[in-house]
Write a protein that holds these residues in place. Structure first.
Motif, PDB file in Angstrom:
ATOM      1  N   TYR A 169      94.691  90.114  -2.820  1.00 10.97           N
ATOM      2  CA  TYR A 169      93.659  90.183  -1.787  1.00 10.97           C
ATOM      3  C   TYR A 169      93.443  91.602  -1.275  1.00 10.97           C
ATOM      4  N   GLY A 170      94.243  92.530  -1.792  1.00  5.67           N
ATOM      5  CA  GLY A 170      94.167  93.905  -1.297  1.00  5.67           C
ATOM      6  C   GLY A 170      94.656  94.030   0.121  1.00  5.67           C
ATOM      7  N   PHE A 171      95.616  93.154   0.505  1.00  8.00           N
ATOM      8  CA  PHE A 171      96.028  93.112   1.906  1.00  8.00           C
ATOM      9  C   PHE A 171      97.543  93.169   2.072  1.00  8.00           C
ATOM     10  N   GLY A 181      89.259  96.247  12.004  1.00 10.58           N
ATOM     11  CA  GLY A 181      89.427  96.573  10.588  1.00 10.58           C
ATOM     12  C   GLY A 181      89.098  95.390   9.701  1.00 10.58           C
ATOM     13  N   ARG A 182      89.429  95.503   8.427  1.00 15.20           N
ATOM     14  CA  ARG A 182      89.180  94.414   7.492  1.00 15.20           C
ATOM     15  C   ARG A 182      89.966  93.169   7.904  1.00 15.20           C
ATOM     16  N   SER A 183      89.491  91.993   7.468  1.00 15.39           N
ATOM     17  CA  SER A 183      90.167  90.752   7.849  1.00 15.39           C
ATOM     18  C   SER A 183      90.098  89.731   6.718  1.00 15.39           C
ATOM     19  N   THR A 209     100.590  77.805   1.059  1.00 11.80           N
ATOM     20  CA  THR A 209     101.335  79.034   0.780  1.00 11.80           C
ATOM     21  C   THR A 209     100.443  80.070   0.115  1.00 11.80           C
ATOM     22  N   ILE A 210     100.462  81.256   0.672  1.00 12.61           N
ATOM     23  CA  ILE A 210      99.818  82.415   0.062  1.00 12.61           C
ATOM     24  C   ILE A 210     100.957  83.283  -0.439  1.00 12.61           C
ATOM     25  N   SER A 265     103.384  87.839   2.354  1.00 12.60           N
ATOM     26  CA  SER A 265     103.070  86.449   2.013  1.00 12.60           C
ATOM     27  C   SER A 265     103.024  85.616   3.290  1.00 12.60           C
ATOM     28  N   ILE A 266     102.415  84.444   3.193  1.00 14.04           N
ATOM     29  CA  ILE A 266     102.156  83.609   4.375  1.00 14.04           C
ATOM     30  C   ILE A 266     102.380  82.142   4.026  1.00 14.04           C
TER      31      ILE A 266
END
Length: 220
Positions: free
Chosen positions: A206-208, A184-186, A199-200, A165-166
């Motif tokens: 997100y598959g991240f 890679g993916r971003s 807030t995330i 989380s962010i």
């Protein structure tokens, strides 16, 4: 007469307990204060998750060496920070000893922090020594667990493959990358003017989840 004395004694005990504990459940705008203390509280420590149950009002400069004196030992489950100029450090044992966690922001559930749920026995309220603006990367869902604060690019991060989380506080954009050296993916996220930040809560949708290795930071 004895019955009257007992009733007065019981009421006195109740009133003293209420004053020592503080207000009831925290309100969204942080209203309420403790008798004998000037100004509004800067934070609340609450006995249940999601800022529910009885909540202990905390003020600028508060230091409580023994929470049992406030009828609050080993009861804290969430913390609400109302004034982000201050942080609250809670400790496992009395006199500011044992495991601890410092809260810069509200936390609806302390169970996944180092201090844990129903474990706090002392605390101190301190003024933040540096501005909160920056990007906070957490290793658990809901901005909890171990975290790092970043304000510049990093081709590898200390919590490599652990970010879940962010929180973005202030005028920052962040791009997170799957691999080191910005490859890679971003994904990109932007901050806003909210004092608690953007807030995330969960990178799983997100598959991240647990795959971030490097970051690019832009200050607007």
């Amino acid at each position: 007469m004895k019955g009257v004395v007992k009733l007065i004694s019981a009421l006195t005990t109740f009133v003293l307990a209420f004053i020592a504990l503080g207000t009831g459940p925290v309100s969204a705008n942080g209203t309420g204060s403790m008798i004998g203390l000037a100004g509004p509280p800067v934070a609340y420590l609450c006995e249940d998750a999601d800022y529910q149950g009885y909540c202990l009002g905390l003020y600028e400069g508060t230091r409580i060496n023994k929470l049992d004196e406030k009828f609050f030992n080993d009861k804290a489950s969430s913390i609400k920070i109302l004034d982000n100029r201050y942080n609250v450090t809670v400790y496992e044992h009395s006199n500011l000893t044992g495991r601890s966690t410092t809260y810069l922001f509200s936390d609806r559930d302390m169970s996944d922090e180092n201090i844990g749920n129903d474990e706090a026995s002392s605390l101190v309220v301190s003024a933040n020594q540096e501005e909160l603006n920056g990007v906070y990367l957490y290793d658990h869902y809901g901005m909890s667990g171990d975290w790092i604060k970043v304000t510049s690019n990093a081709n590898t991060i200390p919590l490599n493959d652990k970010i879940s989380s962010i929180r973005i506080v202030g005028p920052y954009d962040i791009t997170i990358f799957e691999h080191a050296n910005f490859t890679g993916r971003s994904l990109n996220f932007s901050g806003n003017a909210n004092p608690e930040g953007t807030t995330i809560l969960d990178l799983v949708p997100y598959g991240f989840n647990d795959i971030t290795s490097s970051i690019l930071i832009t200050k607007r």
